[in-house]
Design a protein around this motif. Structure first.
Motif, PDB file in Angstrom:
ATOM      1  N   ASP A 164     -44.132 -13.534  23.846  1.00 17.06           N
ATOM      2  CA  ASP A 164     -44.723 -13.936  25.114  1.00 17.06           C
ATOM      3  C   ASP A 164     -46.234 -13.781  25.022  1.00 17.06           C
ATOM      4  O   ASP A 164     -46.732 -12.726  24.642  1.00 17.06           O
ATOM      5  CB  ASP A 164     -44.170 -13.053  26.242  1.00 17.06           C
ATOM      6  N   SER A 166     -48.278 -14.075  27.604  1.00 20.13           N
ATOM      7  CA  SER A 166     -48.778 -13.699  28.934  1.00 20.13           C
ATOM      8  C   SER A 166     -49.486 -14.845  29.638  1.00 20.13           C
ATOM      9  O   SER A 166     -50.647 -14.737  30.038  1.00 20.13           O
ATOM     10  CB  SER A 166     -49.716 -12.494  28.816  1.00 20.13           C
ATOM     11  N   GLY A 209     -42.586 -14.832  31.543  1.00 20.63           N
ATOM     12  CA  GLY A 209     -42.679 -14.241  30.217  1.00 20.63           C
ATOM     13  C   GLY A 209     -41.451 -14.407  29.351  1.00 20.63           C
ATOM     14  O   GLY A 209     -41.462 -14.037  28.182  1.00 20.63           O
ATOM     15  N   TYR A 211     -40.282 -17.343  28.632  1.00 19.91           N
ATOM     16  CA  TYR A 211     -40.439 -18.657  28.004  1.00 19.91           C
ATOM     17  C   TYR A 211     -41.621 -18.589  27.037  1.00 19.91           C
ATOM     18  O   TYR A 211     -42.761 -18.383  27.462  1.00 19.91           O
ATOM     19  CB  TYR A 211     -40.674 -19.715  29.080  1.00 19.91           C
ATOM     20  N   PHE A 212     -41.350 -18.738  25.741  1.00 18.13           N
ATOM     21  CA  PHE A 212     -42.423 -18.585  24.760  1.00 18.13           C
ATOM     22  C   PHE A 212     -42.133 -19.447  23.532  1.00 18.13           C
ATOM     23  O   PHE A 212     -40.998 -19.875  23.299  1.00 18.13           O
ATOM     24  CB  PHE A 212     -42.584 -17.119  24.360  1.00 18.13           C
ATOM     25  N   THR A 228     -38.781 -23.523  21.829  1.00 18.64           N
ATOM     26  CA  THR A 228     -39.127 -22.425  22.727  1.00 18.64           C
ATOM     27  C   THR A 228     -37.870 -21.585  22.950  1.00 18.64           C
ATOM     28  O   THR A 228     -36.783 -21.947  22.510  1.00 18.64           O
ATOM     29  CB  THR A 228     -39.653 -22.936  24.084  1.00 18.64           C
ATOM     30  N   SER A 229     -38.036 -20.478  23.650  1.00 19.28           N
ATOM     31  CA  SER A 229     -36.907 -19.581  23.880  1.00 19.28           C
ATOM     32  C   SER A 229     -35.769 -20.269  24.627  1.00 19.28           C
ATOM     33  O   SER A 229     -34.596 -19.987  24.386  1.00 19.28           O
ATOM     34  CB  SER A 229     -37.377 -18.337  24.638  1.00 19.28           C
TER      35      SER A 229
END
Length: 380
Positions: A164, A166, A209, A211-212, A228-229
């Motif tokens: 993440d 941020s 946070g 989703y990264f 992505t996640s």
């Protein structure tokens, strides 16, 4: 109803309800193993094929030690690089990797440091990043490349994969997933906008946070493979132009969140509204044989999770190999369905020859060494 009618109905049922995709059958075949003499887990990050060396680290109570190992797991060099010494960094060691010449890059939130194979410092350079990340004791692969294969065009991604960074939730969908720093020009470039992703219209800013970006770089053809996640595709970017080239669709056997019309914080499975139990993509690896490997984590039910933490309060299914699965892709298509991990196996890195390196940790047995096993990806 006579036999003829039954056969017709059976045919229609199969035609309507058969799976849309039929994937080839693959399995993991163990080819070799080695041991590392250590009471603490040794996390292998990279492999240098020219000299058969592994780059790894150990988390100790107060510091992180960097290790260089031979192919049999013997420790050749072991050094603390966190601290205030001339060869050390006072900041978190976030990522590292071998260079093409066999040296070692180490990245902190605001510096990159170049070491030789004895872990003696050769140089250090500062850089700026929009969002500084501190990964104490959780190092990742350092992702660097050379645009158009020009040595002076050395570039690297500042935000490590699977982390993440941020983001500000208020401008969630207007953000880019990745940031590149180019030392030659002393500048940052953001690319890979969230709006490029097919899933973007279904995600809500409340997942924040969770989703990264998850990605892998292939320097042999200067491509980046990005997901992505929470995602159902791998997008392929050309690192010379930083432009989107193609998209590879993915189908997980079990990823409930992706079946929701909208993915929000409330729609994700949790325990007591605090612990995330949902499925998510975890890691991407790229092999030299044009094979792309996705590691994703299946969802765990609240009831099962509750049973697990009664016997182990530190349990989380993200760390449990029984909930991890692999999916294989080539440059255009998905090749396999879900492939289970080896027993107690944690995927580390890819190796030449369609091989994968797994750390094997049996939670029921306390050993004075760390076991690693190498598996080849083969068709059944």
């Amino acid at each position: 109803m006579n036999l003829k009618h039954l056969l017709i109905l059976s045919f229609l049922f199969v035609a309507v309800f058969r799976p849309t995709y039929v994937y080839s059958q693959y399995k993991l075949l163990k080819s070799s193993e080695f041991r590392i003499d250590s009471f603490l887990p040794v996390e292998i990050i990279d492999y240098y094929s020219k000299n058969d060396l592994y780059l790894a680290y150990i988390n100790k109570p107060e510091v992180t030690e960097i290790l260089i190992l031979d192919q049999d797991g013997n420790i050749l060099v072991q050094k603390v690089l966190e601290g205030e010494g001339p060869d050390q960094s006072v900041a978190s060691l976030n990522s590292m990797a071998f260079t093409d010449e066999g040296n070692i890059w180490i990245q902190t939130p605001f510096q990159i440091l170049l070491y030789d194979q004895n872990l003696n410092l050769k140089k250090r350079d500062k850089y700026l990043s929009r969002s500084q990340v501190y990964l104490f004791g959780n190092m990742k692969i350092f992702s660097f490349f050379f645009q158009n294969d020009i040595p002076a065009s050395f570039s690297f991604i500042t935000n490590p994969s699977g982390v993440d960074w941020s983001m500000d939730n208020s401008d969630f969908k207007s953000r880019n997933l990745l940031e590149i720093f180019q030392p030659e020009f002393d500048k940052q470039i953001e690319f890979a906008p969230i709006s490029d992703r097919g899933i973007s219209k279904y995600i809500d800013k409340s997942i924040g946070g969770l989703y990264f970006p998850i990605y892998a770089i292939d320097r042999s053809n200067n491509k980046l493979y990005l997901t992505t996640s929470f995602d159902n595709e791998i997008t392929v970017y050309n690192l010379n132009s930083l432009r989107l080239e193609s998209s590879i669709k993915m189908e997980h056997e079990e990823f409930k969140a992706l079946k929701n019309s909208v993915i929000t914080g409330k729609s994700l499975s949790t325990y007591n509204n605090k612990i995330t139990l949902t499925a998510r993509n975890h890691k991407i690896l790229k092999s030299a044989e044009e094979l792309i490997i996705l590691n994703y984590i299946r969802e765990i039910s609240p009831l099962t999770y509750e049973k697990k933490i009664k016997s182990d309060p530190t349990y989380h299914h993200f760390k449990d190999p029984t909930y991890h699965r692999l999916i294989l892709f080539d440059q255009n298509n998905q090749l396999s369905g879900d492939i289970p991990m080896p027993k107690n196996g944690k995927l580390m890195i890819s190796l030449p020859g369609k091989r994968l390196l797994f750390q094997i940790v049996d939670p029921e047995v306390e050993e004075d060494f760390i076991r690693y096993e190498i598996y080849e990806v083969v068709k059944k």
